[in-house]
Design a protein around this motif. Structure first.
Motif, PDB file in Angstrom:
ATOM      1  N   VAL A  38      41.734  51.039  36.605  1.00  0.00           N
ATOM      2  CA  VAL A  38      42.404  51.617  35.028  1.00  0.00           C
ATOM      3  C   VAL A  38      40.880  52.538  34.783  1.00  0.00           C
ATOM      4  CG1 VAL A  38      42.634  50.583  33.038  1.00  0.00           C
ATOM      5  CG2 VAL A  38      43.411  49.676  34.770  1.00  0.00           C
ATOM      6  N   ARG A  39      39.418  52.486  34.888  1.00  0.00           N
ATOM      7  CA  ARG A  39      38.823  52.739  35.101  1.00  0.00           C
ATOM      8  C   ARG A  39      38.692  54.177  35.037  1.00  0.00           C
ATOM      9  NH1 ARG A  39      34.555  47.579  34.267  1.00  0.00           N
ATOM     10  NH2 ARG A  39      34.963  46.906  32.072  1.00  0.00           N
ATOM     11  N   ILE A  40      39.448  53.965  35.932  1.00  0.00           N
ATOM     12  CA  ILE A  40      38.968  55.712  36.756  1.00  0.00           C
ATOM     13  C   ILE A  40      40.307  56.429  36.853  1.00  0.00           C
ATOM     14  CG2 ILE A  40      39.711  56.941  39.016  1.00  0.00           C
ATOM     15  CD1 ILE A  40      37.577  54.689  39.703  1.00  0.00           C
ATOM     16  N   MET A  41      41.727  55.722  36.154  1.00  0.00           N
ATOM     17  CA  MET A  41      42.538  56.205  35.423  1.00  0.00           C
ATOM     18  C   MET A  41      42.247  56.311  34.419  1.00  0.00           C
ATOM     19  SD  MET A  41      45.945  54.517  36.875  1.00  0.00           S
ATOM     20  CE  MET A  41      45.450  53.055  36.065  1.00  0.00           C
ATOM     21  N   PHE A  42      41.525  55.879  33.424  1.00  0.00           N
ATOM     22  CA  PHE A  42      41.409  56.442  32.429  1.00  0.00           C
ATOM     23  C   PHE A  42      40.237  57.370  31.974  1.00  0.00           C
ATOM     24  CE2 PHE A  42      38.742  56.153  28.092  1.00  0.00           C
ATOM     25  CZ  PHE A  42      39.855  56.275  27.502  1.00  0.00           C
ATOM     26  N   VAL A  43      39.266  57.453  32.569  1.00  0.00           N
ATOM     27  CA  VAL A  43      38.658  59.237  32.658  1.00  0.00           C
ATOM     28  C   VAL A  43      39.064  60.048  33.411  1.00  0.00           C
ATOM     29  CG1 VAL A  43      36.175  59.440  33.715  1.00  0.00           C
ATOM     30  CG2 VAL A  43      36.348  57.401  32.925  1.00  0.00           C
ATOM     31  N   SER A  44      39.775  60.114  33.841  1.00  0.00           N
ATOM     32  CA  SER A  44      40.772  61.169  34.678  1.00  0.00           C
ATOM     33  C   SER A  44      41.576  61.695  33.246  1.00  0.00           C
ATOM     34  CB  SER A  44      41.629  60.541  35.771  1.00  0.00           C
ATOM     35  OG  SER A  44      40.577  60.252  37.051  1.00  0.00           O
ATOM     36  N   ALA A  45      42.067  60.046  32.758  1.00  0.00           N
ATOM     37  CA  ALA A  45      43.163  60.930  32.065  1.00  0.00           C
ATOM     38  C   ALA A  45      42.726  61.642  30.755  1.00  0.00           C
ATOM     39  CB  ALA A  45      43.746  60.171  31.476  1.00  0.00           C
TER      40      ALA A  45
END
Length: 129
Positions: A38-45
């Motif tokens: 979830v953190r990786i997806m948020f930073v990517s977003a």
């Protein structure tokens, strides 16, 4: 005035497992995804949107309720169960029904064994008298 008990299927901020405001941790808890993912997806977003998702993060952090202490689960099995319920309530209900049917069948087998006459056992008891 009575208050309703907290819901296990509602989105809450998880500040115990969070780094900043507990939004990503709350999303991970709510969806059943791994917190790191979830953190990786948020930073990517954030990078892909040019930072326009940051206000949504802060709005969620200010509006959402903190996770109530009675919902904090130390047992990993309970955590996985409730994440499964949030991911697929129908599948969870089907699994529970299946377990209950299996328990009911086993209980019926035990009841049948106990309540039926066991002629060989009765014969052996008579011979001992």
């Amino acid at each position: 005035m009575s208050t309703q008990p907290p819901s296990r299927t509602k989105f809450y901020l998880d500040k115990r497992g969070g780094k900043f405001m507990g939004v990503c941790s709350g999303i991970a808890d709510y969806t059943g995804l791994d917190i790191t993912l979830v953190r990786i997806m948020f930073v990517s977003a954030v990078f892909m949107s040019g930072g326009s998702v940051l206000p949504l993060y802060f709005i969620a952090g200010f509006i959402a309720d903190d996770k109530p202490s009675e919902l904090v689960l130390e047992d990993n099995e309970h955590q996985q169960f409730w994440q499964g319920v949030r991911q697929s309530p129908r599948r969870s209900a089907r699994d529970i029904r299946s377990r209950m049917r299996d328990i009911d069948r086993r209980l019926a087998d035990i009841e049948s064994y106990v309540t039926t006459e066991n002629r060989s056992l009765a014969h052996e008891i008579e011979q001992l008298r």
